[in-house]
Enzyme design. Structure first.
Site, PDB file in Angstrom:
ATOM      1  N   HIS A 121       0.877  -1.216   0.138  1.00  0.00           N
ATOM      2  CA  HIS A 121       0.017  -0.007  -0.013  1.00  0.00           C
ATOM      3  C   HIS A 121       0.704   1.385   0.040  1.00  0.00           C
ATOM      4  O   HIS A 121       1.936   1.097   0.562  1.00  0.00           O
ATOM      5  CB  HIS A 121      -0.522  -0.174   1.140  1.00  0.00           C
ATOM      6  CG  HIS A 121      -1.969   0.707   1.350  1.00  0.00           C
ATOM      7  ND1 HIS A 121      -1.806   2.072   1.498  1.00  0.00           N
ATOM      8  CD2 HIS A 121      -3.418   0.769   1.351  1.00  0.00           C
ATOM      9  CE1 HIS A 121      -2.922   2.777   1.766  1.00  0.00           C
ATOM     10  NE2 HIS A 121      -3.744   1.930   1.666  1.00  0.00           N
ATOM     11  N   ASP A 198       2.967  -4.494   7.946  1.00  0.00           N
ATOM     12  CA  ASP A 198       1.640  -3.846   8.019  1.00  0.00           C
ATOM     13  C   ASP A 198       0.661  -4.996   8.068  1.00  0.00           C
ATOM     14  O   ASP A 198       0.409  -5.452   6.826  1.00  0.00           O
ATOM     15  CB  ASP A 198       1.793  -2.869   6.477  1.00  0.00           C
ATOM     16  CG  ASP A 198       0.365  -2.396   6.410  1.00  0.00           C
ATOM     17  OD1 ASP A 198      -0.679  -2.764   7.070  1.00  0.00           O
ATOM     18  OD2 ASP A 198       0.319  -1.785   5.344  1.00  0.00           O
ATOM     19  N   GLN A 201      -4.371  -5.079   6.533  1.00  0.00           N
ATOM     20  CA  GLN A 201      -5.164  -6.153   5.662  1.00  0.00           C
ATOM     21  C   GLN A 201      -5.756  -7.366   6.325  1.00  0.00           C
ATOM     22  O   GLN A 201      -6.394  -8.158   6.096  1.00  0.00           O
ATOM     23  CB  GLN A 201      -4.829  -6.150   4.251  1.00  0.00           C
ATOM     24  CG  GLN A 201      -6.060  -6.482   3.228  1.00  0.00           C
ATOM     25  CD  GLN A 201      -7.101  -5.449   3.320  1.00  0.00           C
ATOM     26  OE1 GLN A 201      -8.344  -5.851   3.517  1.00  0.00           O
ATOM     27  NE2 GLN A 201      -6.910  -3.906   3.056  1.00  0.00           N
ATOM     28  N   LYS A 224     -10.494  -1.374  10.045  1.00  0.00           N
ATOM     29  CA  LYS A 224     -10.669  -2.448   9.292  1.00  0.00           C
ATOM     30  C   LYS A 224     -10.937  -3.695   9.572  1.00  0.00           C
ATOM     31  O   LYS A 224     -11.241  -4.783   9.307  1.00  0.00           O
ATOM     32  CB  LYS A 224      -9.207  -2.775   8.613  1.00  0.00           C
ATOM     33  CG  LYS A 224      -8.385  -1.670   7.876  1.00  0.00           C
ATOM     34  CD  LYS A 224      -8.574  -1.867   6.273  1.00  0.00           C
ATOM     35  CE  LYS A 224      -8.385  -0.642   5.645  1.00  0.00           C
ATOM     36  NZ  LYS A 224      -6.841  -0.749   4.827  1.00  0.00           N
ATOM     37  N   CYS A 364      -4.788   2.165  -3.744  1.00  0.00           N
ATOM     38  CA  CYS A 364      -3.296   2.814  -3.036  1.00  0.00           C
ATOM     39  C   CYS A 364      -2.161   1.824  -3.203  1.00  0.00           C
ATOM     40  O   CYS A 364      -1.147   1.905  -2.641  1.00  0.00           O
ATOM     41  CB  CYS A 364      -3.526   2.806  -1.766  1.00  0.00           C
ATOM     42  SG  CYS A 364      -4.692   4.331  -1.224  1.00  0.00           S
TER      43      CYS A 364
HETATM   44  C1  LIG Z   1      -6.035   0.102   4.618  1.00  0.00           C
HETATM   45  C2  LIG Z   1      -4.408  -0.168   4.563  1.00  0.00           C
HETATM   46  C3  LIG Z   1      -3.625   0.806   4.992  1.00  0.00           C
HETATM   47  C4  LIG Z   1      -3.921   2.253   5.214  1.00  0.00           C
HETATM   48  O1  LIG Z   1      -4.434   2.295   6.526  1.00  0.00           O
HETATM   49  P1  LIG Z   1      -5.210   3.821   7.190  1.00  0.00           P
HETATM   50  O2  LIG Z   1      -6.226   3.313   8.147  1.00  0.00           O
HETATM   51  O3  LIG Z   1      -5.634   4.671   5.896  1.00  0.00           O
HETATM   52  O4  LIG Z   1      -3.838   4.313   7.708  1.00  0.00           O
HETATM   53  C5  LIG Z   1      -2.361   0.338   4.747  1.00  0.00           C
HETATM   54  N1  LIG Z   1      -1.961  -0.755   4.312  1.00  0.00           N
HETATM   55  C6  LIG Z   1      -2.942  -1.888   4.011  1.00  0.00           C
HETATM   56  C7  LIG Z   1      -2.536  -3.118   3.512  1.00  0.00           C
HETATM   57  C8  LIG Z   1      -4.222  -1.525   4.073  1.00  0.00           C
HETATM   58  O5  LIG Z   1      -5.086  -2.447   3.838  1.00  0.00           O
END
Ligand SMILES: *Cc1c(COP(=O)(O)O)cnc(C)c1O
Length: 406
Positions: A121, A198, A201, A224, A364
């Site tokens: 992302h 990260d 997701q 999420k 993104c």
């Molecule tokens: C949604 C997402 C983000 C960004 O999250 P925010 O809540 O917008 O800061 C980063 N990485 C992944 C894999 C995502 O799905």
């Protein structure tokens, strides 16, 4: 087992209509819906104990502080962090990554190397590019394969004693790929590099155990995983959080302030300057409780059923191509697709007219779209409150839209 009828009753929004049609919400990878149990916690906070935390001697402030710190412990337990102060509240994944990237400014030198995966992302790319601009460090990329997985053999050749940091998502939001983070972490540690995962997701699908993974930093957003927007967390190993300088200065993060010198508060407050999203943090804890009550094993197996069902049905549509791993075991419940001759945006507009919410565009993750030489995809992402009947509606909608647009 998922008691789907009962679960759907927890989500009031699922009863609404969009453009005269029952809502079919398949944009869960962008944000999940919020159950009544979490909404109740938000309302309760503002109705009954709204106050600033960690400061007041009065009862409301103490109640709010207790609830906020209880939420931190819920998050700690959920991700199995060793210490509650290894959980830092942030405004979300993006904030968490920027906090770490900023902290590394003083820990890197020119010519040091940091490694990113091709499946990221933008929020796990841009802060590191900015770090490279500040420090002269070099950014290397783990390439992806046509299957939408990471090329681990090339990853090994990128690692050396110059590597200081590796960052990768646990699950790709654009393709749904579950990345082999265990192998990525082990190999990085062999050369002494730290790893940030990260988990934005992954969080709604997989319960990550940060100690078992031995990951240095793990980040996610509450929204999420059935929580509110504007709150998230950073897990960092105590040793790393002690090494990193604070990100923002202000109230709450200091031990003592004079004009000659200020000393910083202990963890976690060192990284929590200013009044936080108190209600959001408490609701994040409630969201974690809600999801654990349903159970992550039950969620994963039900979502897989949905994923397999949707993959099979969509594949019967003429000219439809699904991006990402063919084997659904390698994926979370995300389907990114295109239909030959149809722009994803046009598909999204028509599906919306039918009450179906999907995401269209680059998600993104422009480098992934560039890899496939496409402007974007249509992405349908499923949660445990979705049904096969909704997938039938999607498949019929996609067929109808394709016939109109081709
Ligand atoms: C949604 C997402 C983000 C960004 O999250 P925010 O809540 O917008 O800061 C980063 N990485 C992944 C894999 C995502 O799905």
């Amino acid at each position: 087992m998922i008691a789907i009828e009962n679960i759907r009753k927890d989500f009031p929004i699922l009863n609404r209509t969009v453009n005269g049609q029952p809502l079919v919400y398949f944009d869960n990878a962008a944000t999940s819906q919020t159950p009544q149990q979490v909404i109740d916690v938000i309302v309760d906070y503002y109705q009954n104990y709204n106050a600033n935390i960690h400061r007041g001697v009065h009862s409301l402030s103490q109640e709010a502080t207790d609830k906020y710190e209880e939420a931190r412990i819920k998050i700690q337990k959920h991700f199995n962090a060793a210490k509650s102060y290894e959980i830092i509240f942030t405004s979300g994944t993006t904030h968490s990554i920027n906090l770490v990237a900023n902290g590394f400014t003083s820990l890197l030198q020119a010519e040091d190397e940091i490694i990113v995966s091709a499946l990221e992302h933008h929020s796990n790319i841009v802060p590191w590019q900015m770090l490279c601009e500040r420090t002269g460090a070099i950014l290397k990329v783990i390439p992806m394969t046509t299957e939408g997985t990471l090329d681990l053999a090339t990853y090994e050749t990128l690692l050396s004693e110059k590597t200081k940091l590796v960052f990768c998502n646990h699950v790709s939001n654009a393709l749904g790929t579950i990345n082999p983070i265990e192998a990525i972490i082990t190999k990085a540690h062999k050369v002494g590099a730290a790893v940030l995962v990260d988990g934005a997701q992954a969080a709604p699908h997989i319960k990550a155990d940060v100690q078992a993974l031995d990951v240095d930093f793990y980040v996610t957003s509450a929204h999420k995983m059935c929580g509110p927007t504007g709150v998230g967390m950073l897990y960092g190993k105590e040793s790393w959080l002690k090494k990193l300088p604070p990100y923002q200065g202000g109230g709450e993060m200091i031990a003592e302030v004079t004009f000659e010198k200020t000393t910083y508060a202990d963890l976690p407050h060192k990284f929590e300057a200013g009044t936080p999203n108190i209600c959001g943090g408490i609701a994040f804890g409630a969201a974690i409780d809600y999801m654990n009550q349903i159970g992550f094993d039950a969620i994963a197996s039900y979502e897989h059923e949905l994923l397999d069902y949707a993959t099979e049905k969509l594949a019967t549509i003429d000219g439809l191509r699904i991006y990402g791993p063919k084997e659904t075991n390698l994926k979370a419940s995300v389907i990114s697709f295109n239909i030959e001759g149809v722009h994803p945006y046009d598909m999204g507009v028509i599906l919306d007219k039918l009450g179906i919410a999907v995401r269209t565009g680059h998600h993104c993750a422009q480098p992934i779209m560039d890899f496939y030489c496409i402007p974007g995809t249509v992405r349908a992402s499923f949660a445990f409150y979705n049904t096969k009947a909704e997938i039938d509606t999607l498949v019929a909608g996609v067929e109808r839209a394709a016939n109109m647009l081709r």
